[in-house]
Design a protein around this motif. Sequence first.
Motif, mmCIF file in Angstrom:
data_model
loop_
_atom_site.group_PDB
_atom_site.id
_atom_site.type_symbol
_atom_site.label_atom_id
_atom_site.label_comp_id
_atom_site.label_asym_id
_atom_site.label_seq_id
_atom_site.Cartn_x
_atom_site.Cartn_y
_atom_site.Cartn_z
ATOM 1 N N UNK A 133 76.793 21.530 89.277
ATOM 2 C CA UNK A 133 76.143 21.600 87.966
ATOM 3 C C UNK A 133 77.128 21.281 86.862
ATOM 4 N N UNK A 134 78.309 21.893 86.905
ATOM 5 C CA UNK A 134 79.291 21.705 85.836
ATOM 6 C C UNK A 134 79.768 20.255 85.753
ATOM 7 N N UNK A 135 79.906 19.593 86.904
ATOM 8 C CA UNK A 135 80.380 18.216 86.898
ATOM 9 C C UNK A 135 79.295 17.228 86.480
ATOM 10 N N UNK A 136 78.060 17.475 86.907
ATOM 11 C CA UNK A 136 76.976 16.534 86.601
ATOM 12 C C UNK A 136 76.378 16.768 85.224
ATOM 13 N N UNK A 137 76.450 18.003 84.739
ATOM 14 C CA UNK A 137 75.774 18.341 83.481
ATOM 15 C C UNK A 137 76.620 19.321 82.669
ATOM 16 N N UNK A 138 77.737 18.836 82.082
ATOM 17 C CA UNK A 138 78.536 19.721 81.232
ATOM 18 C C UNK A 138 77.650 20.325 80.137
ATOM 19 N N UNK A 139 77.830 21.608 79.906
ATOM 20 C CA UNK A 139 76.961 22.291 78.949
ATOM 21 C C UNK A 139 75.828 23.039 79.607
ATOM 22 N N UNK A 140 75.728 22.925 80.952
ATOM 23 C CA UNK A 140 74.725 23.679 81.696
ATOM 24 C C UNK A 140 75.405 24.526 82.765
ATOM 25 N N UNK A 141 74.770 25.643 83.111
ATOM 26 C CA UNK A 141 75.246 26.510 84.187
ATOM 27 C C UNK A 141 74.055 27.087 84.907
ATOM 28 N N UNK A 142 74.314 28.092 85.735
ATOM 29 C CA UNK A 142 73.217 28.737 86.454
ATOM 30 C C UNK A 142 73.499 30.223 86.555
ATOM 31 N N UNK A 143 72.507 31.078 86.239
ATOM 32 C CA UNK A 143 72.711 32.527 86.274
ATOM 33 C C UNK A 143 72.568 33.098 87.677
ATOM 34 N N UNK A 144 73.693 33.362 88.308
ATOM 35 C CA UNK A 144 73.679 33.943 89.658
ATOM 36 C C UNK A 144 74.947 34.766 89.828
ATOM 37 N N UNK A 145 75.296 35.112 91.066
ATOM 38 C CA UNK A 145 76.343 36.081 91.331
ATOM 39 C C UNK A 145 77.757 35.567 91.139
ATOM 40 N N UNK A 146 78.723 36.489 91.274
ATOM 41 C CA UNK A 146 80.123 36.173 91.005
ATOM 42 C C UNK A 146 80.889 35.747 92.247
ATOM 43 N N UNK A 147 80.315 35.890 93.428
ATOM 44 C CA UNK A 147 81.024 35.532 94.658
ATOM 45 C C UNK A 147 80.675 34.106 95.065
ATOM 46 N N UNK A 148 81.618 33.168 95.006
ATOM 47 C CA UNK A 148 81.291 31.758 95.258
ATOM 48 C C UNK A 148 80.969 31.435 96.702
ATOM 49 N N UNK A 149 81.312 32.312 97.651
ATOM 50 C CA UNK A 149 81.033 32.013 99.056
ATOM 51 C C UNK A 149 79.673 32.517 99.524
ATOM 52 N N UNK A 150 78.917 33.158 98.652
ATOM 53 C CA UNK A 150 77.566 33.607 98.998
ATOM 54 C C UNK A 150 76.648 32.395 99.180
#
Length: 524
Positions: A158-175
């Motif tokens: 998301x960050x690479x394809x659409x700077x200025x956008x994110x996604x609301x989810x958890x803090x553990x990246x391996x989930x």
Amino acid sequence: MSAVSAVVLALCFLGIYMPAPSLATSSGNNDFIRCLLPDVPSQLVLTPGSPSFKPVLVSSIRNARFVAPATTRPPLCIVTPTNASHVQAAVRCGRAHGVRLRVRSGGHDTEGISSRSQRPEVFAIVDLANLHDVHVNPQEATAWVDSGATLGELYYAVAKAAPGLGFPAGVCPTVGVGGHLSGGGQGLMMRKYGLAADNIVDATFVDADGNLLPDKKAMGDDLFWAIRGGGGGSFGIVLSFKVRLAPVPPTVTFFSVTRSMDQGAVEAVTKWQTVAPALPDDLTVRVNVQQRQANFQSLYLGNCSAVVATLRDRLPELGVTQADCREMSWLQYAAYIYFGDAINSTPPEVLLLNRTLTLGRFYKNKSDYVNKALTKDEWEKIFTWPSGGAVEGQLVLEPHGGRMGSIADADTPFPHRGGVLYNIQYVESWNGNSSTPSWVNTLYDFMEPLVSKNPRAAYANYRDLGIGVNKQVHVGGVSSYQSGKVWGERYFGGKNFKRLAMIKGRVDAGDYFRNEQSVPPLHL
């Protein structure tokens, strides 16, 4: 800064199939594998005869206490699909030959039931790790993400394809995305944008008959409602989700402030309980309580000066200053909240995309929701539980309020909305010499009169078999609705759980997709 959730991690390996394995199984079980092979390439079906079988089985187990149970009574095989047709074949062959399926997408299953069965049944694992594509549409501010992708892969894409956008989810990246979104998906932007599940706008799904349902129209309103927070492993297999992305500013702010009891930690947490849910919804302050200390961590969708000004007014007990802040991009934050100062020497994308992790300690989770603030005296007891302090026990307190309080309980299966101050995750870890956790169980008993009631609520993604398991109507029969209510109403509330069970009765009447805490079918 230490990683918050780095309690247990596991190695991921690529699986390689060795031809003509020898299986000590019944002819019916061999028939299941023979049924698969015309439709699933042999290298994607790992049997106990393959040298890669055990490494792959263990690779997606994050809790060390489930390695022995999983390897002692292993699955018949592990199917590692690379497209939807492979998943469909697994379901159809499983039904035809009496083999149950356990499905996993990342392995952060706190009770390990995606990799093992406590029941005397023949089962196979469908491991979705090879299904991990992410396709971002910047113009639409949406993304299609496969269930086998990790949150880290989603955040990076998301960050690479659409700077200025994110996604609301958890803090553990391996989930894994599949399990996280299916159970709700709490995170530090939920006060601004809701849960991960609140932002699902479409999905692809394989049902209990092996049919591919390509979108929510094909699923119907009820089934689409059920998979957005009703937990994984009950209705079928979600292959991918279409999610709504959220705007994030160029700069976000993280701070970490630790206070000991001598420095007023108890007083600060006592006040935090009512302040944190009422803060502006672009500011989240959570707390980790461990070893008689409280560590306050923030995510603010803006710059440091605004955070300092707000907390100087609302929570001066923390004494937050500019020096406590770290400003960064949202992508950097996604890596920093988990990996800490490792991002100083390793690019965020390397950290977020890494799926090769080492296995850690044994641990046990439980959870609660708090509707009424605890007193200072009660927090004094918690901080010193048991007498002398708990070296290996941790509480993670995540505030609600904001957007979470404006979504109706019935909008999704996740009901913990209005009136909730914060969620508690209890974690006890140990080295394996003791098989029975004591700190978490005794503290959980102490907390009973202080937390939500009728029912005492729990978070489905912090699965806890200690609150109840399914019983079957008769040997080999479907799961009992009455036994399911014991745990199900705690995760989903009474009305939502009944609706989930009725949906289950329509889409999987024979209870093919079942486990120790799967939604049972209800026929009215």
